[in-house]
Scaffold this motif. Structure first.
Motif, PDB file in Angstrom:
ATOM      1  N   UNK B 144       0.818  -1.224   0.000  1.00 13.87           N
ATOM      2  CA  UNK B 144       0.000   0.000   0.000  1.00 13.87           C
ATOM      3  C   UNK B 144       0.853   1.276   0.000  1.00 13.87           C
ATOM      4  N   UNK B 145       2.052   1.217   0.604  1.00 18.49           N
ATOM      5  CA  UNK B 145       2.878   2.433   0.599  1.00 18.49           C
ATOM      6  C   UNK B 145       3.353   2.763  -0.814  1.00 18.49           C
ATOM      7  N   UNK B 146       3.570   1.698  -1.615  1.00 16.98           N
ATOM      8  CA  UNK B 146       3.999   1.907  -3.004  1.00 16.98           C
ATOM      9  C   UNK B 146       2.858   2.523  -3.812  1.00 16.98           C
ATOM     10  N   UNK B 147       1.664   1.963  -3.612  1.00 12.76           N
ATOM     11  CA  UNK B 147       0.493   2.473  -4.321  1.00 12.76           C
ATOM     12  C   UNK B 147       0.243   3.938  -3.940  1.00 12.76           C
ATOM     13  N   UNK B 148       0.345   4.218  -2.661  1.00 15.22           N
ATOM     14  CA  UNK B 148       0.128   5.584  -2.178  1.00 15.22           C
ATOM     15  C   UNK B 148       1.133   6.557  -2.777  1.00 15.22           C
ATOM     16  N   UNK B 149       2.389   6.150  -2.768  1.00 18.80           N
ATOM     17  CA  UNK B 149       3.437   7.020  -3.315  1.00 18.80           C
ATOM     18  C   UNK B 149       3.200   7.270  -4.802  1.00 18.80           C
ATOM     19  N   UNK B 150       2.809   6.187  -5.485  1.00 20.53           N
ATOM     20  CA  UNK B 150       2.554   6.293  -6.930  1.00 20.53           C
ATOM     21  C   UNK B 150       1.438   7.294  -7.212  1.00 20.53           C
ATOM     22  N   UNK B 151       0.377   7.202  -6.426  1.00 23.02           N
ATOM     23  CA  UNK B 151      -0.778   8.087  -6.625  1.00 23.02           C
ATOM     24  C   UNK B 151      -0.392   9.547  -6.403  1.00 23.02           C
ATOM     25  N   UNK B 152       0.535   9.773  -5.497  1.00 25.41           N
ATOM     26  CA  UNK B 152       0.932  11.154  -5.199  1.00 25.41           C
ATOM     27  C   UNK B 152       1.973  11.653  -6.208  1.00 25.41           C
ATOM     28  N   UNK B 153       2.907  10.762  -6.570  1.00 20.11           N
ATOM     29  CA  UNK B 153       4.066  11.221  -7.351  1.00 20.11           C
ATOM     30  C   UNK B 153       3.774  11.336  -8.846  1.00 20.11           C
ATOM     31  N   UNK B 154       3.178  10.295  -9.428  1.00 20.15           N
ATOM     32  CA  UNK B 154       3.053  10.268 -10.895  1.00 20.15           C
ATOM     33  C   UNK B 154       2.261  11.439 -11.478  1.00 20.15           C
ATOM     34  N   UNK B 155       1.070  11.739 -10.956  1.00 23.37           N
ATOM     35  CA  UNK B 155       0.319  12.856 -11.559  1.00 23.37           C
ATOM     36  C   UNK B 155       1.056  14.190 -11.441  1.00 23.37           C
ATOM     37  N   UNK B 156       1.832  14.341 -10.365  1.00 23.44           N
ATOM     38  CA  UNK B 156       2.543  15.620 -10.208  1.00 23.44           C
ATOM     39  C   UNK B 156       3.634  15.742 -11.255  1.00 23.44           C
ATOM     40  N   UNK B 157       4.241  14.617 -11.591  1.00 23.40           N
ATOM     41  CA  UNK B 157       5.323  14.648 -12.569  1.00 23.40           C
ATOM     42  C   UNK B 157       4.787  14.904 -13.982  1.00 23.40           C
ATOM     43  N   UNK B 158       3.728  14.171 -14.338  1.00 21.80           N
ATOM     44  CA  UNK B 158       3.245  14.251 -15.721  1.00 21.80           C
ATOM     45  C   UNK B 158       2.194  15.340 -15.940  1.00 21.80           C
ATOM     46  N   UNK B 159       1.373  15.600 -14.938  1.00 19.57           N
ATOM     47  CA  UNK B 159       0.251  16.542 -15.153  1.00 19.57           C
ATOM     48  C   UNK B 159       0.307  17.756 -14.221  1.00 19.57           C
ATOM     49  N   UNK B 160       1.343  17.860 -13.416  1.00 16.81           N
ATOM     50  CA  UNK B 160       1.442  18.972 -12.449  1.00 16.81           C
ATOM     51  C   UNK B 160       0.209  19.048 -11.564  1.00 16.81           C
ATOM     52  N   UNK B 161      -0.248  17.902 -11.171  1.00 20.32           N
ATOM     53  CA  UNK B 161      -1.406  17.817 -10.274  1.00 20.32           C
ATOM     54  C   UNK B 161      -1.036  16.917  -9.096  1.00 20.32           C
ATOM     55  N   UNK B 162      -1.479  17.280  -7.945  1.00 24.92           N
ATOM     56  CA  UNK B 162      -1.269  16.421  -6.768  1.00 24.92           C
ATOM     57  C   UNK B 162      -2.518  16.515  -5.903  1.00 24.92           C
ATOM     58  N   UNK B 163      -2.793  15.453  -5.167  1.00 27.08           N
ATOM     59  CA  UNK B 163      -3.950  15.538  -4.264  1.00 27.08           C
ATOM     60  C   UNK B 163      -3.769  16.685  -3.278  1.00 27.08           C
ATOM     61  N   UNK B 164      -4.870  17.206  -2.811  1.00 25.96           N
ATOM     62  CA  UNK B 164      -4.787  18.329  -1.872  1.00 25.96           C
ATOM     63  C   UNK B 164      -4.288  17.822  -0.518  1.00 25.96           C
ATOM     64  N   UNK B 165      -3.033  18.121  -0.240  1.00 26.02           N
ATOM     65  CA  UNK B 165      -2.404  17.658   1.006  1.00 26.02           C
ATOM     66  C   UNK B 165      -1.817  18.879   1.716  1.00 26.02           C
ATOM     67  N   UNK B 166      -1.920  18.881   3.007  1.00 27.49           N
ATOM     68  CA  UNK B 166      -1.320  19.985   3.755  1.00 27.49           C
ATOM     69  C   UNK B 166      -2.344  20.998   4.214  1.00 27.49           C
ATOM     70  N   UNK B 167      -3.615  20.776   3.852  1.00 25.20           N
ATOM     71  CA  UNK B 167      -4.657  21.683   4.360  1.00 25.20           C
ATOM     72  C   UNK B 167      -5.814  20.806   4.814  1.00 25.20           C
TER      73      UNK B 167
END
Lengths: 541, 315
Positions: B144-167
């Motif tokens: 699950x940590x791999x899946x979680x990291x993937x969900x956060x990292x990949x879209x930010x790299x390719x689409x400049x999008x990341x889940x709303x984190x930190x608020x």
């Protein structure tokens, strides 16, 4: 009163700087003529959550970082894009100026009049006065683990409400410099009276550029512009959101996506990610900058085999520093033989001037083997080396590189990974059996790299150095308030330390940082005074 | 049923007592003494003896345990050595986050596993069955940590999008936004568990579907859905519920990683920091609290047997 020496700044320079900073505060727009600062906006910044908010109760840099937004010091270092990361020129903050007596023992500090604490209970916007400074110094002396960095204070007087007179037992050169360190901030006594201590976030009450608007444990701290801040026009930002996102890949993802403006407490990004980062975010600035935390292999020099200087010198000869820098660090770093970090250029003695000690910095495996044989280890040796792998993969790789270097001369470095708690309360403080490797803390004054590491009896003297001659020199450099005289002693210390090789300093990389393109006047800095660093930053969206 | 419930409830008491002993002892077994750490890293006191006395750590362990246990019985879980905050306050602030994440993960697990498991059992050895079994193996194999990291990292790299984190949005600020921020971490946590539950569902359903009473029900003309959901699933449910109950520690443990990746202010990150600081009262409070929750969830599972199977009630 006589010449005042603060790092490289003489009294006249210091007063001149004081004037220029007053001018900056009065008309910030004029200073940055090339780009007009804009007021407003929220800076989203990955930060760190502190274990406590009491700057006197911890050496934790997390506490210093977060405290510096609100609580201020008498002096601060210059900040902004035009200053270097290791430019520690002090300028006035809560103080206006300081005069020092001829014998370097009495400092008379004039406070800036009209500085007001925040407009909330229990201080309710009252004026900051000399009694606050006296209270803060006395509390620091009583409680702070960094109290020794204030020198041996004999007395603190407050002749009037805007003047503080500090008398030292001996002249202490780093005194004024250390007043600019964020752990040395001025605290309002009413807070301790009311809350009992400064441990809780609610105690974060000061007179700095920002006020704590909200603290959500585990999530973030939100700082808003302090409307009564003494430097008119500053800060430019409306707010800073200090986000406690802990996962490094999440931090970078948020940064890549533009959801945060600065992806780490000091803007660092991993060196290994630089290429991919430039590709995914080509408009973001990327800056390599000097870092002041040296890496050391500390030895138990108080017992065999490391009480024999030949063994330590042989270890040093095993390291090919030039190759390390060129190949592993791709030229972005320092060969640095220590103990003074290479970016501290005003104090650093070039290898060519180290004298006899310079020969131990060469790469000479044959001589290393010969010396080990002479020391009684013709077949090499095994050495247990503790470390904390949690510093990150780059550090682990560096230790492996060191182990590889030593293997070439017959030394097997047996790496012992420790849990953080054990490491920081054990190996970091010299409690290990044979050797220990790791980065040093970050210091801004040269004294800390010398006195802490080499003076007998100091807790950070990880190599257990007990050398009377060195102790004399270490004490002496503290007493010279004249920079040139002090420099001579510090040069001698560097020569002496190089010859005896009490520590093995390994090469280390420059830091690399990035921030969103709309963050302006941001300058990377080797300091935990984040509040002062961000008060001059603005957003150009 | 009353007697059955009472028996189970009474068993909770010695279990919690043993847990409290274990928690108290295990905290002190962590290498590194809080006094050393406070003195050497943070220098909270003048001498080890003085600090030890101030923290009450100079007394015999048994006396310390009795004091602590008495405090707990009075509802006082202790105070952090570092922040002076009552541990109960922090737990109260952070527990809803971990609980929401865990419950949402369970809901996602069940939403995936039950229909897929039933379908795979009803259509044994069909393409759907093979696909379902492949999914289960895949879900179990992906950390699950791999899946979680993937969900956060990949879209930010390719689409400049990341889940709303930190608020972080609290429930009071809006339930929709509150639940929304848990969806991705709950999905990461729930998928792996879905694999386990799906396999269990399929296996139990296959066994039950071959029983005579199922055949009889079908022969009497009951609809397929009624037989599968009304008869077979209910009889297959006990082992499935047992598995879910047994997974509660996993959900709490897994939430630590998810909280870390998705920046959620739950109990996981809180206890991790407490451990690194050797904050004994906080570590004890959190561990005891979580242990009590796990014991209670197992109790609920036990009690649910009675609700699901009349034979248990009669026993």
């Amino acid at each position: 009163m006589d010449a005042l020496s603060i790092g490289s700044v003489g009294r006249r320079d210091f007063l001149k700087l004081a004037g220029s900073v007053a001018a900056i505060a009065a008309a910030p727009g004029e200073v940055f003529a090339q780009a007009q600062p804009k007021r407003g906006g929220v800076l989203k910044h990955i930060g760190l959550e502190p274990p406590t908010f009491d700057t006197h109760a911890t050496i934790s840099y997390q506490t210093q970082l977060i405290s510096s937004f609100v609580r201020r010091t008498l002096f601060k270092f210059v900040n902004g894009a035009k200053y270097g990361p290791s430019d520690f020129t002090p300028v006035p903050d809560l103080a206006l100026k300081a005069d020092v007596s001829k014998d370097g023992r009495v400092y008379t500090i004039a406070l800036r009049p009209g500085v007001r604490w925040e407009s909330r209970a229990p201080v309710n916007g009252r004026e900051l006065v000399a009694a606050d400074v006296k209270y803060s110094f006395e509390r620091a002396l009583k409680k702070s683990p960094a109290a020794s960095l204030l020198g041996r204070i004999e007395g603190i007087e407050t002749p009037d409400k805007h003047t503080v007179r500090v008398t030292l037992a001996d002249a202490y050169a780093p005194f004024l410099h250390n007043l600019a360190e964020p752990w040395n901030c001025i605290l309002p006594p009413e807070v301790e009276d009311k809350m009992g201590d400064f441990k809780a976030a609610e105690s974060l009450i000061g007179c700095g550029p920002f006020v704590l608007e909200r603290y959500e444990p585990g999530v973030k701290a939100v700082f808003a512009r302090n409307p009564t801040y003494h430097a008119k026009g500053l800060p430019y930002l409306d707010k800073v959101e200090w986000l406690f996102v802990k996962d490094r890949s999440t931090q970078l993802s948020l940064f890549r996506a533009g959801q945060v403006d600065i992806s780490f407490y000091d803007g660092r990004i991993p060196r290994t990610d630089v290429a991919s980062f430039k590709k995914s975010n080509p408009t973001y600035p990327v800056q390599f900058w000097d870092w002041l935390a040296v890496r050391t292999l500390a030895f138990r020099t108080d017992k065999a085999p490391f009480n024999d200087p030949r063994v330590r010198q042989a270890f040093s000869l095993a390291v090919d520093r030039k190759k390390w820098l060129a190949q592993y660090l791709e030229g972005q770093g320092w060969e640095d033989p220590g103990p003074v970090p290479a970016p501290m250029r005003e104090w650093k003695l070039p290898t060519s001037e180290l004298g006899e000690g310079a020969k131990w910095l060469q790469h000479n495996p044959a001589l290393a083997r010969k010396m080990l044989a002479e020391a009684g280890f013709p077949n090499g040796m095994k050495v247990k080396c503790t470390n904390w792998p949690g510093y990150g993969p780059e550090y682990v790789e560096e230790l492996e590189l060191l182990a590889f270097s030593l293997k070439q001369v017959g030394v097997e470095l047996q790496i012992v990974n420790e849990e953080y708690g054990n490491y920081i309360r054990g190996s970091f403080l010299g409690k290990f059996d044979e050797a220990s490797w790791g980065p040093s803390s970050l210091f801004t004054e040269v004294d800390a790299y010398l006195y802490n590491f080499f003076r007998s009896g100091q807790p950070n003297n990880r190599s257990h150095v007990a050398d009377t001659q060195l102790d004399v020199m270490l004490d002496a450099q503290r007493r010279y308030t004249s920079r040139s005289s002090r420099k001579k002693v510090i040069d001698d210390i560097q020569r002496y330390a190089a010859e005896r090789a009490y520590y093995l300093y390994t090469p280390y990389p420059k830091n690399v940082s990035s921030w969103t393109p709309w963050v302006k006047n941001y300058g990377c800095k080797n300091s935990f005074d984040r509040g002062a660093q961000l008060e001059v930053v603005w957003l150009d969206k | 049923m009353f007697r059955y419930s009472l028996q189970r409830l009474l068993l909770v008491l010695p279990t919690l007592f043993l847990v409290s002993l274990f928690v108290f002892a295990i905290v002190r077994a962590i290498p590194g003494d809080v006094v050393d750490m406070m003195l050497e890293q943070f220098q909270y006191g003048k001498s080890a003896d003085e600090l030890r006395a101030r923290l009450g750590l100079d007394r015999p362990l048994a006396a310390q345990y009795v004091t602590w246990a008495w405090q707990v019985l009075r509802g006082d879980l202790g105070t952090s050595l570092w922040t002076n905050r009552p541990a109960a306050l922090d737990i109260a602030a952070r527990f809803p986050v971990t609980m929401t994440l865990s419950l949402l993960s369970i809901a996602i697990s069940l939403a995936i596993a039950l229909p897929v498991g039933i379908l795979a059992a009803v259509r044994q050895d069909s393409r759907a069955d093979y696909a379902a079994r492949s999914f289960a193996v895949g879900a179990l194999s992906v950390p699950n940590f791999w899946l979680g990291t993937l969900i956060v990292v990949l879209p930010s790299y390719y689409f400049h999008w990341a889940p709303s984190i930190g608020s972080f949005t609290s429930f009071a600020e809006g339930w929709y936004a509150y639940l929304g921020q848990f969806l991705l971490p709950a999905l990461c946590l729930g998928v792996a568990q879905a694999g386990i539950i799906m396999r269990m569902t399929r296996g139990m359903m296959l066994e039950v579907l071959r029983q005579d009473y199922v055949r009889t029900a079908l022969a009497k003309g009951l609809g397929g859905a009624a037989v599968v959901l009304g008869h077979a699933l209910r009889n297959a449910a006990i082992p499935i519920v047992t598995v879910i109950g047994g997974q509660m520690p996993f959900y709490f443990g897994g939430s630590i990683i998810m909280e870390h990746i998705f920046g959620l202010p739950g109990m996981g990150s809180f206890v991790l920091e407490a451990i690194s600081r050797r904050d004994y009262p906080v570590i004890q409070a959190v561990n005891l609290f979580v242990a009590a929750l796990v014991v209670l969830s197992n109790l609920l599972v036990d009690l649910s047997y009675g609700a699901l199977d009349p034979r248990v009630r009669q026993d």
